[in-house]
Design an enzyme around this catalytic site. Structure first.
Site, PDB file in Angstrom:
ATOM      1  N   ARG A  45       0.832  -1.226   0.000  1.00 29.93           N
ATOM      2  CA  ARG A  45       0.000   0.000   0.000  1.00 29.93           C
ATOM      3  C   ARG A  45       0.857   1.263   0.000  1.00 29.93           C
ATOM      4  O   ARG A  45       0.420   2.336  -0.380  1.00 29.93           O
ATOM      5  CB  ARG A  45      -0.903   0.007   1.235  1.00 29.93           C
ATOM      6  N   GLU A  63       6.311   5.718  12.513  1.00 33.35           N
ATOM      7  CA  GLU A  63       6.126   6.596  13.660  1.00 33.35           C
ATOM      8  C   GLU A  63       7.176   7.705  13.563  1.00 33.35           C
ATOM      9  O   GLU A  63       8.366   7.416  13.505  1.00 33.35           O
ATOM     10  CB  GLU A  63       6.304   5.842  14.979  1.00 33.35           C
ATOM     11  N   ASN A 121       5.745  23.434  13.696  1.00 37.19           N
ATOM     12  CA  ASN A 121       5.779  24.379  12.571  1.00 37.19           C
ATOM     13  C   ASN A 121       5.790  23.608  11.261  1.00 37.19           C
ATOM     14  O   ASN A 121       6.211  22.455  11.202  1.00 37.19           O
ATOM     15  CB  ASN A 121       7.032  25.270  12.649  1.00 37.19           C
ATOM     16  N   ARG A 134      16.333  29.687   4.391  1.00 39.56           N
ATOM     17  CA  ARG A 134      15.717  30.317   5.572  1.00 39.56           C
ATOM     18  C   ARG A 134      16.685  30.156   6.751  1.00 39.56           C
ATOM     19  O   ARG A 134      17.111  29.045   7.046  1.00 39.56           O
ATOM     20  CB  ARG A 134      14.378  29.664   5.915  1.00 39.56           C
ATOM     21  N   HIS A 165      18.525  31.082  12.214  1.00 44.36           N
ATOM     22  CA  HIS A 165      17.826  31.779  13.299  1.00 44.36           C
ATOM     23  C   HIS A 165      17.992  31.051  14.637  1.00 44.36           C
ATOM     24  O   HIS A 165      18.109  29.824  14.681  1.00 44.36           O
ATOM     25  CB  HIS A 165      16.331  31.860  12.977  1.00 44.36           C
ATOM     26  N   LYS A 217      14.842  22.007  18.108  1.00 42.81           N
ATOM     27  CA  LYS A 217      13.989  21.743  16.937  1.00 42.81           C
ATOM     28  C   LYS A 217      14.248  20.336  16.422  1.00 42.81           C
ATOM     29  O   LYS A 217      15.386  19.923  16.249  1.00 42.81           O
ATOM     30  CB  LYS A 217      14.261  22.768  15.833  1.00 42.81           C
ATOM     31  N   HIS A 226      19.653  27.698  13.491  1.00 47.28           N
ATOM     32  CA  HIS A 226      19.121  26.709  12.548  1.00 47.28           C
ATOM     33  C   HIS A 226      18.732  27.381  11.248  1.00 47.28           C
ATOM     34  O   HIS A 226      18.176  28.501  11.244  1.00 47.28           O
ATOM     35  CB  HIS A 226      17.898  26.009  13.149  1.00 47.28           C
ATOM     36  N   TYR A 275       8.508  20.828  11.798  1.00 51.85           N
ATOM     37  CA  TYR A 275       9.428  20.655  12.904  1.00 51.85           C
ATOM     38  C   TYR A 275       8.782  20.986  14.238  1.00 51.85           C
ATOM     39  O   TYR A 275       7.931  21.877  14.319  1.00 51.85           O
ATOM     40  CB  TYR A 275      10.723  21.453  12.706  1.00 51.85           C
ATOM     41  N   GLU A 310      14.417  36.720  18.839  1.00 53.50           N
ATOM     42  CA  GLU A 310      15.020  35.997  17.729  1.00 53.50           C
ATOM     43  C   GLU A 310      16.220  36.747  17.155  1.00 53.50           C
ATOM     44  O   GLU A 310      16.188  37.971  17.014  1.00 53.50           O
ATOM     45  CB  GLU A 310      13.980  35.778  16.606  1.00 53.50           C
ATOM     46  N   ASP A 313      16.938  37.978   6.639  1.00 55.32           N
ATOM     47  CA  ASP A 313      18.126  37.124   6.536  1.00 55.32           C
ATOM     48  C   ASP A 313      19.240  37.811   5.744  1.00 55.32           C
ATOM     49  O   ASP A 313      20.418  37.562   5.984  1.00 55.32           O
ATOM     50  CB  ASP A 313      17.747  35.777   5.922  1.00 55.32           C
TER      51      ASP A 313
HETATM   52  C1  LIG Z   1       9.141  31.116  13.099  1.00 55.92           C
HETATM   53  C2  LIG Z   1       7.730  31.635  13.208  1.00 55.92           C
HETATM   54  C3  LIG Z   1       7.257  32.613  12.358  1.00 55.92           C
HETATM   55  N1  LIG Z   1       5.970  33.055  12.483  1.00 55.92           N
HETATM   56  C4  LIG Z   1       5.510  34.063  11.524  1.00 55.92           C
HETATM   57  C5  LIG Z   1       6.315  35.343  11.508  1.00 55.92           C
HETATM   58  C6  LIG Z   1       6.206  35.813  10.076  1.00 55.92           C
HETATM   59  O1  LIG Z   1       5.001  36.556   9.893  1.00 55.92           O
HETATM   60  C7  LIG Z   1       6.089  34.526   9.274  1.00 55.92           C
HETATM   61  C8  LIG Z   1       7.395  34.078   8.646  1.00 55.92           C
HETATM   62  O2  LIG Z   1       8.386  34.118   9.657  1.00 55.92           O
HETATM   63  P1  LIG Z   1       9.913  33.949   9.289  1.00 55.92           P
HETATM   64  O3  LIG Z   1      10.222  34.736   8.052  1.00 55.92           O
HETATM   65  O4  LIG Z   1      10.731  34.208  10.524  1.00 55.92           O
HETATM   66  O5  LIG Z   1       9.958  32.417   8.917  1.00 55.92           O
HETATM   67  P2  LIG Z   1      11.278  31.556   8.664  1.00 55.92           P
HETATM   68  O6  LIG Z   1      12.274  32.351   7.894  1.00 55.92           O
HETATM   69  O7  LIG Z   1      10.823  30.258   8.128  1.00 55.92           O
HETATM   70  O8  LIG Z   1      11.843  31.351  10.116  1.00 55.92           O
HETATM   71  C9  LIG Z   1      12.172  30.073  10.601  1.00 55.92           C
HETATM   72  O9  LIG Z   1      13.351  29.725   9.935  1.00 55.92           O
HETATM   73  C10 LIG Z   1      14.287  28.905  10.596  1.00 55.92           C
HETATM   74  C11 LIG Z   1      14.641  27.781   9.665  1.00 55.92           C
HETATM   75  C12 LIG Z   1      13.934  28.405  11.928  1.00 55.92           C
HETATM   76  O10 LIG Z   1      14.517  27.441  12.415  1.00 55.92           O
HETATM   77  C13 LIG Z   1      12.931  29.092  12.731  1.00 55.92           C
HETATM   78  O11 LIG Z   1      11.926  28.185  13.165  1.00 55.92           O
HETATM   79  C14 LIG Z   1      12.286  30.234  12.084  1.00 55.92           C
HETATM   80  O12 LIG Z   1      13.059  31.373  12.378  1.00 55.92           O
HETATM   81  O13 LIG Z   1       5.642  33.522  10.213  1.00 55.92           O
HETATM   82  C15 LIG Z   1       5.119  32.566  13.432  1.00 55.92           C
HETATM   83  O14 LIG Z   1       3.952  32.983  13.535  1.00 55.92           O
HETATM   84  N2  LIG Z   1       5.581  31.604  14.296  1.00 55.92           N
HETATM   85  C16 LIG Z   1       6.852  31.117  14.224  1.00 55.92           C
HETATM   86  O15 LIG Z   1       7.209  30.219  15.017  1.00 55.92           O
END
Ligand SMILES: Cc1cn([C@H]2C[C@H](O)[C@@H](COP(=O)(O)OP(=O)(O)O[C@H]3O[C@H](C)C(=O)[C@H](O)[C@H]3O)O2)c(=O)[nH]c1=O
Length: 184
Positions: free
Chosen positions: A23, A28, A48, A58, A61, A70, A117, A130, A141, A169
């Site tokens: 299938r 897990e 997330n 990305r 952070h 994570k 990360h 994650y 952050e 970034d």
């Molecule tokens: C991380 C996060 C973001 N947001 C909102 C904030 C912004 O409006 C939008 C995008 O956020 P950001 O541009 O920071 O997303 P990433 O660039 O994917 O950030 C992540 O990228 C690297 C790989 C990581 O390990 C972190 O989990 C996280 O920093 O989602 C949320 O509402 N909750 C959250 O936990």
């Protein structure tokens, strides 16, 4: 679940047991009781999910006052997932380690609290999910520059092209200027 320490021993590669049959497959992906033994005291409080196109990077952070561990895995495509040790008292402080995580290999990476990360998408697109061991705290952050000369992260850039970054970034700090995680 097979657990293998990476070049940074606290960063773990996890390989779940995959049960395939006519299938498809079943596996897990997470058991808190397993983590209670592997990483006592780690409790996951937030999940997330993000989707990115090829060439997107990305990160890197990290949070300091509410450091997030994570547990990363990929459900579509492939990413190069990177952890950087920001714990100033660590013997691997400033070291980076990466792993290819994909829907195909089903590998997971445990990135402990105190690490920055980030990931780079090598496939046409990728979705990654994650679990986090603390909540998102945007005011707490910090962003570390993906191509910092000290970290020398060997990103598998597609056709050597520069990655596509968010404004945040692009403006990330160098390792020399980035705040360190101070363990008490
Ligand atoms: C991380 C996060 C973001 N947001 C909102 C904030 C912004 O409006 C939008 C995008 O956020 P950001 O541009 O920071 O997303 P990433 O660039 O994917 O950030 C992540 O990228 C690297 C790989 C990581 O390990 C972190 O989990 C996280 O920093 O989602 C949320 O509402 N909750 C959250 O936990």
């Amino acid at each position: 679940m097979k657990v293998t320490p990476t070049a940074i021993p606290d960063v773990l590669l996890l390989e779940p047991e995959v049960h395939g049959d006519h299938r498809g497959f079943f596996m897990e992906t997470f058991r808190q009781s397993f983590f209670d033994e592997l990483l006592p005291g780690v409790k996951f409080v937030q999940d997330n999910h993000s989707k990115s196109g090829q060439g997107i990077l990305r990160g890197l952070h990290y949070q300091l006052n509410q450091p997030q561990g994570k547990l990363v895995r990929v459900t579509t495509g492939e990413i190069y997932d990177v952890a950087v040790d920001m714990r100033e008292n660590s013997p691997t402080f400033g070291h980076a380690v990466g792993a290819l995580l994909s829907a195909e290999n089903k590998h997971q990476l445990w990135v402990p609290p105190g690490f920055a990360h980030g990931f780079y998408v090598t496939s046409e697109n990728a979705e990654m999910v994650y679990k986090c061991s603390d909540y998102y705290a945007p005011d707490d952050e910090h962003s570390l520059l993906w191509n910092d000369p000290v970290l020398r992260i060997d990103w598998p850039l597609v056709k050597g092209a520069s990655p596509i970054l968010s404004a945040k970034d692009k403006a990330a700090l160098s390792f020399a200027n980035a705040p360190r995680y101070k363990t008490s």
